[in-house]
Design an enzyme around this catalytic site. Structure first.
Site, PDB file in Angstrom:
ATOM      1  N   GLU A 302       0.838  -1.208   0.000  1.00  0.00           N
ATOM      2  CA  GLU A 302       0.000   0.000   0.000  1.00  0.00           C
ATOM      3  C   GLU A 302       0.871   1.255   0.000  1.00  0.00           C
ATOM      4  O   GLU A 302       0.650   2.170   0.780  1.00  0.00           O
ATOM      5  CB  GLU A 302      -0.925  -0.010   1.215  1.00  0.00           C
ATOM      6  N   CYS A 398     -10.905   0.327   7.347  1.00  0.00           N
ATOM      7  CA  CYS A 398     -10.397   1.621   7.805  1.00  0.00           C
ATOM      8  C   CYS A 398     -10.986   2.782   7.018  1.00  0.00           C
ATOM      9  O   CYS A 398     -11.179   3.877   7.566  1.00  0.00           O
ATOM     10  CB  CYS A 398      -8.872   1.643   7.725  1.00  0.00           C
TER      11      CYS A 398
END
Length: 633
Positions: A302, A398
């Site tokens: 990421e 998230c």
């Protein structure tokens, strides 16, 4: 300062966030959404409190989903009073308090699943990360309601952390692999004025990147991942923060670190941190940021990769990273009022953030690519992270509550005030009040932004009030003009670093008119962005546009633009909740290919009409292809 949004673009989204998204997300956190991935986040707290038997379920950082939801709900109460929602929050706060350990420790994963491993995995354990989000939630709820119960719970936890970690020789010299606690402690300091919290934040920042790094010996560092993309730079721990000049590693972690550095630079007047942030900002936004404001081009880790490595179809561009960029940009504006920060904040808000949530507020993208071919994305191993449709929830959730807390607090990003200078960074209809030298001044703004660049501000004041009103001149605007009480102002004399500063004694009834003409523009990228060679993107005002299969048919990569083609912008009330649509002429291959895979070049093209819609709104009508970058003839 008090800001009340009333515009036709943001206010409906803020209202829907409060009335639909936040209740929906509460149901998701309680596993009540049929077909959605389970969360178990609230249940984990019940188990940790000893009120229910069971095992921990979810990510190690599952607590943070509940925390961000509370923060979103707390902010929403400032705009939409809701006793029922407040009661739900109070009940969750009580539950969190019961889950807290006698010494102040509070984390459901390490209390339930692995109590013997408390404070052993700083690389991926996320203990301080979860603590940070809980602290932010507690501060938000205290500021919205003045109720102290949650704040007191988190002060006990922060006090415990301060006893365990810190700069003194009797404490552990550590920091979290995922930054968050640092900026949360700065907020806790501002809410309580307890300097220990700010000092602890400073310790975590100062300790990060010192060598040799304790992370190399941390069991978690090589426990989960064993490749070069998860080395020290993944955690922004490859060098002390003041020596870092390039944006590296996990993009969300980086944004939270930089935001915390900005908080400390503001609190301590630390010019060395400010100088480091300028270098990091310039590198990131000029070499590693997508046109949508998206960050992090690689799914594995990421993370950021190399300069100009900005692939479109495999782009990761996590929604949380875009939200982190908004947080950073707003802090940079407090350090230095320069329109380059406001321009990026606007770009990412309208494009990279809004794309992460459906128009009805109940479905989400974690990843935000700039080109999608559904059949390919659903098959290829290197596109496992790409979803071709927004989903109801994530196992790693998230992003959804992060969007909710940003929308609920959006009003805090429009203005800053430094004594007798009020700066407007974002544009939308609002009524905002300020206190300047003992006087109250109200600015009433009316505009159709972002669909129209005309902005009118009317001053309301009991007595003439001497102050500076500053307005950001958007980078996309080629011929701005400003009038005060009908008189044009010479911009050369008042514009500095992209802000027009108007200084005078403002009287009741004074009027300011900002005119930022909008036109459809073709945007090209640096030739070093290989994927975009020979391609352009369409932009209208701050909005980046895309082509969708639902409007233009399949094989969007076959479409190209002729040099002379012009686009018109038309507001469509009946489409995507009301939006400006771009239409113009394009070209497609006109010869049939039959069964051939390759052949000599055939130049035949046929004219077609192209329809482009805002990138943030793609995927709200039907599944299909999408692309931002379009070939030129």
């Amino acid at each position: 300062m008090q800001v009340r949004l009333s515009d036709q673009f943001w206010q409906p989204k803020v209202r829907q966030n409060a009335l639909a998204t936040i209740p929906y997300q509460w149901s998701a956190l309680n596993d009540e959404i049929e077909g959605a991935e389970p969360s178990h986040a609230v249940e984990n707290f019940r188990i940790a409190a000893g009120e229910q038997t069971g095992t921990f379920y979810g990510m190690v950082f599952q607590d943070s989903d509940v925390a961000k939801w509370i923060e979103a709900a707390a902010y929403s109460l400032r705009h939409f009073r809701n006793p029922q929602l407040e009661g739900v929050i109070d009940a969750v706060v009580d539950l969190i308090g019961r889950a807290q350990r006698p010494d102040g420790y509070l984390n459901t994963y390490f209390s339930v699943a692995e109590p013997e491993r408390r404070w052993t995995d700083f690389a991926f354990g996320h203990e301080l990360y979860c603590a940070g989000h809980l602290i932010e939630a507690a501060v938000a709820y205290y500021e919205s309601t003045r109720k102290r119960a949650f704040l007191d719970i988190m002060c006990r936890y922060a006090d415990y952390i301060d006893r365990v970690m810190g700069p003194s020789s009797d404490r552990r010299h550590l920091y979290c692999g995922h930054e968050e606690i640092e900026l949360a402690l700065a907020k806790l300091y501002r809410a309580t004025l307890e300097e220990r919290y700010l000092n602890l934040s400073r310790h975590f920042i100062e300790e990060r990147g010192t060598q040799p790094s304790f992370l190399k010996d941390d069991p978690g560092f090589g426990y989960q991942f064993k490749d070069r993309w998860f080395d020290l730079d993944y955690h922004q721990a490859h060098a002390p923060v003041r020596e870092q000049e390039t944006a590296e590693g996990h993009s969300v972690r980086a944004m939270y670190l930089y935001a915390a550095m900005a908080d400390l630079a503001i609190a301590y007047g630390d010019d060395t941190l400010t100088a480091a942030l300028r270098k990091l900002w310039d590198h990131m936004t000029s070499k590693r940021m997508y046109i949508t404001g998206g960050l992090g081009s690689q799914g594995h880790g990421e993370r950021f990769t190399l300069d100009y490595d900005l692939p479109n179809d495999t782009a990761y561009t996590e929604t949380c990273a875009s939200i982190g960029l908004v947080m950073l940009a707003s802090r940079m504006l407090r350090l230095e009022m320069d329109s380059r920060f406001g321009d990026v904040m606007e770009r990412v808000l309208y494009n990279g953030v809004l794309s992460g949530m459906s128009l009805d507020g109940t479905r989400y993208f974690y990843v935000n690519p700039l080109e999608v071919h559904p059949a390919v994305a659903q098959y290829r191993y290197d596109m496992q992270h790409v979803k071709t449709e927004r989903v109801a929830w994530f196992g790693c959730a998230c992003c959804p509550p992060n969007i909710a807390r940003l929308l609920a607090s959006l009003d805090t990003y429009f203005f800053t005030q430094e004594e007798a200078e009020i700066a407007m960074h974002l544009y939308g209809s609002n009524e905002s009040s300020f206190h300047v030298q003992g006087q109250k001044i109200i600015l009433r703004t009316d505009t159709r932004y972002p669909w129209d660049g005309t902005i009118q501000i009317r001053v309301q004041a009991d007595a003439p009030t001497g102050c500076t009103l500053a307005f950001r001149i958007p980078a996309w605007c080629r011929q701005p003009s400003i009038q005060v009480n009908g008189e044009f102002v010479a911009l050369d004399a008042i514009v500095a670093r992209g802000y027009a500063r108007l200084r005078r004694a403002w009287a009741d009834g004074d009027e300011i008119r900002l005119n930022f003409p909008m036109a459809v523009e073709r945007i090209e990228s640096n030739p070093k962005v290989h994927e975009n060679a020979g391609k352009v993107a369409l932009q209208y005002g701050p909005i980046v546009y895309c082509l969708e299969e639902v409007d233009n048919g399949a094989d969007l990569t076959d479409i190209c633009l002729a040099e002379e083609a012009e686009f018109t912008a038309e507001y469509r009330e009946d489409l995507l909740g009301g939006t400006v649509v771009l239409t113009g002429a394009g070209l497609r291959s006109e010869l049939s290919w039959g069964g051939e895979l390759y052949r000599p070049v055939a130049r035949g093209k046929s004219s077609v009409e192209i329809t482009a819609v805002p990138y943030a709104y793609w995927g709200n009508r039907a599944p299909g292809e999408m692309t931002v970058w379009i070939r030129e003839k």
